[in-house]
Motif scaffolding. Structure first.
Motif, PDB file in Angstrom:
ATOM      1  N   HIS A 140      33.128  42.616  44.686  1.00 35.67           N
ATOM      2  CA  HIS A 140      33.079  43.152  43.313  1.00 35.67           C
ATOM      3  C   HIS A 140      32.538  42.061  42.390  1.00 35.67           C
ATOM      4  CE1 HIS A 140      34.133  45.764  39.995  1.00 35.67           C
ATOM      5  NE2 HIS A 140      34.814  44.778  39.429  1.00 35.67           N
ATOM      6  N   TYR A 141      31.212  41.876  42.422  1.00 39.56           N
ATOM      7  CA  TYR A 141      30.591  40.771  41.701  1.00 39.56           C
ATOM      8  C   TYR A 141      30.577  40.967  40.193  1.00 39.56           C
ATOM      9  CZ  TYR A 141      28.960  39.659  46.389  1.00 39.56           C
ATOM     10  OH  TYR A 141      28.917  39.359  47.726  1.00 39.56           O
ATOM     11  N   ALA A 142      30.941  42.148  39.712  1.00 37.35           N
ATOM     12  CA  ALA A 142      30.997  42.370  38.265  1.00 37.35           C
ATOM     13  C   ALA A 142      32.081  41.515  37.614  1.00 37.35           C
ATOM     14  CB  ALA A 142      31.244  43.850  37.957  1.00 37.35           C
ATOM     15  N   LEU A 143      33.022  41.014  38.411  1.00 36.27           N
ATOM     16  CA  LEU A 143      34.052  40.109  37.916  1.00 36.27           C
ATOM     17  C   LEU A 143      33.751  38.702  38.433  1.00 36.27           C
ATOM     18  CD1 LEU A 143      36.766  39.533  36.507  1.00 36.27           C
ATOM     19  CD2 LEU A 143      37.908  40.104  38.670  1.00 36.27           C
ATOM     20  N   GLN A 144      33.470  37.794  37.499  1.00 35.39           N
ATOM     21  CA  GLN A 144      33.235  36.412  37.893  1.00 35.39           C
ATOM     22  C   GLN A 144      34.513  35.820  38.480  1.00 35.39           C
ATOM     23  OE1 GLN A 144      30.790  34.235  37.968  1.00 35.39           O
ATOM     24  NE2 GLN A 144      29.129  34.989  36.686  1.00 35.39           N
ATOM     25  N   ARG A 145      34.344  34.969  39.457  1.00 33.02           N
ATOM     26  CA  ARG A 145      35.491  34.331  40.093  1.00 33.02           C
ATOM     27  C   ARG A 145      35.238  32.846  40.227  1.00 33.02           C
ATOM     28  NH1 ARG A 145      33.691  37.514  44.387  1.00 33.02           N
ATOM     29  NH2 ARG A 145      33.969  39.142  42.831  1.00 33.02           N
ATOM     30  N   ASP A 146      36.343  32.096  40.234  1.00 35.83           N
ATOM     31  CA  ASP A 146      36.254  30.650  40.358  1.00 35.83           C
ATOM     32  C   ASP A 146      36.536  30.181  41.779  1.00 35.83           C
ATOM     33  OD1 ASP A 146      36.044  29.711  37.355  1.00 35.83           O
ATOM     34  OD2 ASP A 146      37.580  31.259  37.419  1.00 35.83           O
ATOM     35  N   ILE A 147      37.382  30.924  42.484  1.00 35.87           N
ATOM     36  CA  ILE A 147      37.715  30.594  43.869  1.00 35.87           C
ATOM     37  C   ILE A 147      37.685  31.871  44.688  1.00 35.87           C
ATOM     38  CG2 ILE A 147      39.494  29.704  45.430  1.00 35.87           C
ATOM     39  CD1 ILE A 147      40.503  27.954  43.159  1.00 35.87           C
ATOM     40  N   GLU A 148      36.971  31.838  45.811  1.00 31.60           N
ATOM     41  CA  GLU A 148      36.910  32.980  46.729  1.00 31.60           C
ATOM     42  C   GLU A 148      37.625  32.627  48.029  1.00 31.60           C
ATOM     43  OE1 GLU A 148      32.811  35.388  45.721  1.00 31.60           O
ATOM     44  OE2 GLU A 148      32.757  33.848  47.286  1.00 31.60           O
ATOM     45  N   ILE A 149      38.493  33.535  48.465  1.00 28.52           N
ATOM     46  CA  ILE A 149      39.212  33.358  49.729  1.00 28.52           C
ATOM     47  C   ILE A 149      38.957  34.576  50.600  1.00 28.52           C
ATOM     48  CG2 ILE A 149      41.450  32.987  50.835  1.00 28.52           C
ATOM     49  CD1 ILE A 149      42.474  31.910  48.152  1.00 28.52           C
ATOM     50  N   ALA A 150      38.468  34.364  51.803  1.00 31.27           N
ATOM     51  CA  ALA A 150      38.241  35.452  52.756  1.00 31.27           C
ATOM     52  C   ALA A 150      39.305  35.399  53.843  1.00 31.27           C
ATOM     53  CB  ALA A 150      36.859  35.357  53.378  1.00 31.27           C
ATOM     54  N   VAL A 151      39.819  36.572  54.195  1.00 30.47           N
ATOM     55  CA  VAL A 151      40.889  36.689  55.182  1.00 30.47           C
ATOM     56  C   VAL A 151      40.346  37.362  56.441  1.00 30.47           C
ATOM     57  CG1 VAL A 151      43.199  37.599  55.604  1.00 30.47           C
ATOM     58  CG2 VAL A 151      42.554  36.892  53.305  1.00 30.47           C
ATOM     59  N   PHE A 152      40.678  36.813  57.588  1.00 29.37           N
ATOM     60  CA  PHE A 152      40.260  37.373  58.874  1.00 29.37           C
ATOM     61  C   PHE A 152      41.482  37.513  59.775  1.00 29.37           C
ATOM     62  CE2 PHE A 152      36.405  35.447  57.290  1.00 29.37           C
ATOM     63  CZ  PHE A 152      35.402  36.311  57.681  1.00 29.37           C
ATOM     64  N   ASP A 153      41.510  38.595  60.558  1.00 30.30           N
ATOM     65  CA  ASP A 153      42.540  38.739  61.581  1.00 30.30           C
ATOM     66  C   ASP A 153      41.925  38.439  62.939  1.00 30.30           C
ATOM     67  OD1 ASP A 153      41.049  40.998  62.164  1.00 30.30           O
ATOM     68  OD2 ASP A 153      42.537  42.406  61.384  1.00 30.30           O
ATOM     69  N   ASP A 154      42.581  38.860  64.009  1.00 27.90           N
ATOM     70  CA  ASP A 154      42.107  38.511  65.354  1.00 27.90           C
ATOM     71  C   ASP A 154      40.798  39.199  65.733  1.00 27.90           C
ATOM     72  OD1 ASP A 154      43.998  36.642  66.079  1.00 27.90           O
ATOM     73  OD2 ASP A 154      45.403  38.128  66.861  1.00 27.90           O
ATOM     74  N   ARG A 155      40.344  40.145  64.933  1.00 24.24           N
ATOM     75  CA  ARG A 155      39.044  40.760  65.212  1.00 24.24           C
ATOM     76  C   ARG A 155      37.897  39.799  64.918  1.00 24.24           C
ATOM     77  NH1 ARG A 155      38.888  45.545  61.260  1.00 24.24           N
ATOM     78  NH2 ARG A 155      40.024  44.009  60.020  1.00 24.24           N
ATOM     79  N   GLY A 156      38.151  38.780  64.098  1.00 23.63           N
ATOM     80  CA  GLY A 156      37.067  37.893  63.691  1.00 23.63           C
ATOM     81  C   GLY A 156      36.007  38.678  62.958  1.00 23.63           C
ATOM     82  N   VAL A 157      34.763  38.542  63.399  1.00 26.95           N
ATOM     83  CA  VAL A 157      33.665  39.323  62.814  1.00 26.95           C
ATOM     84  C   VAL A 157      33.204  40.416  63.783  1.00 26.95           C
ATOM     85  CG1 VAL A 157      32.887  37.472  61.293  1.00 26.95           C
ATOM     86  CG2 VAL A 157      31.955  37.636  63.610  1.00 26.95           C
TER      87      VAL A 157
END
Length: 332
Positions: A140-157
């Protein structure tokens, strides 16, 4: 099937990259606020543990003396107006996860179709807020962010392909080089570099009236377990790891509503569910179908490794140093 859908995935890739470019060059507008914004989200489709991480983040930041708020779109709610979520807010008005967050952390939580609207309403109601955590919204790039955190489970990519040929919403590992600050793995087998976390069930369950039941007291009894979350099998496996006997399990879609369930088959039984399910199920004790059932919610204890919080604090320190002292942002 994935190979057949691969050409469509390439079209998806082009559209994603075009959209990112339009935001990057200013053709599509973004909105920045005066306080730091932390976005927690997924690069893969489906749940991977975003909301448990949001709650862990809020508790960590509160422990440092920070006044923290949370914004969300409120998946599955009716209506799209901006709304402050309170512990007693009906789930159909707010979505299940926002209610769970506010009950768990006590932080102010606002939902809106546009996350910027939710954030604007939050700051109007709580002007001393020092920073905001956005539950979901990595794309949701319409909201500027200062820190981005991506979460992954055991599926990975997964197979590494974009939707619909694979699970990716954005190209990986390209996305990691485009402003992503932290990667957290919520599963047991991280597929690539990133911080890790632990997750286990509490040693007790909670009833709708707030009473506590030790899980050890349920051992040896035939139990029913249900879960309307992204990975129900993980919940069932953790229950079995507590030496509980699951006579029947019921896997339901994430954010399941429960209004049309046939509860008669569970009459006289003890049924275990997640806290996320309980937000909806405990709100309906008036339903006759539930009154003959002993329904218990088992809390999840989710904790990122210490190094993750150290890295987060390191990123936050320069951002918070720019705020006025009225926001109460001293990190200890």
């Amino acid at each position: 099937m994935a190979r057949l859908l691969w050409p469509v995935a390439q079209l998806h890739r082009i559209l994603v990259q075009l959209r990112q470019t339009l935001y990057r060059r200013g053709f599509l507008s973004t909105e920045r606020f005066s306080i730091p914004v932390i976005v927690v989200g997924n690069v893969v489709a489906g749940g991977a543990g975003k909301t448990p991480l949001v709650m862990a983040l809020v508790r960590h930041l509160q422990s440092r003396g920070l006044q923290v708020g949370v914004v969300s779109r409120g998946y599955g709610r009716s209506g799209d107006k901006s709304l402050e979520v309170r512990p007693e807010t009906p789930v159909y008005e707010s979505g299940d996860e926002p209610v769970l967050i506010v009950r768990s952390t006590g932080a102010p939580v606002f939902v809106a179709h546009r996350r910027a609207d939710a954030l604007r309403a939050l700051l109007a109601a709580y002007p001393a807020t020092a920073l905001v955590v956005c539950d979901d919204g990595l794309q949701h790039y319409a909201l500027q962010r200062d820190i981005e955190i991506a979460v992954f489970d055991d599926r990975g990519v997964g197979n590494g392909w974009l939707l619909p040929a694979g699970p990716l919403r954005e190209p990986w590992p390209e996305r990691r080089c485009q402003g992503l600050d932290l990667v957290l793995h919520t599963g047991q087998k991280p597929a690539f570099a990133g911080f890790t976390s632990s997750r286990q069930l509490a040693a007790h369950a909670l009833a709708a009236d707030g009473s506590v039941v030790a899980l050890s007291a349920l051992r040896g009894q035939p139990l029913v377990a249900l879960a309307g979350i992204a990975n129900p099998q993980a919940f069932f496996a953790m229950l079995r790891a507590q030496d509980l006997t699951l006579e029947k399990t019921l896997s339901l879609p994430d954010h399941h509503d429960f209004r049309n369930e046939d509860w008669s088959v569970f009459e006289g039984r003890t049924v275990l569910c997640t806290e996320k399910d309980a937000v909806k199920l405990f709100a309906r004790p008036r339903l006759p179908a539930l009154q003959g059932i002993r329904l218990l919610a088992v809390p999840l204890i989710f904790l990122p490794e210490t190094a993750f919080f150290t890295a987060l604090d390191r990123l936050l320190t320069p951002l918070l140093s720019q705020l006025p002292l009225s926001h109460g942002h001293q990190i200890t």
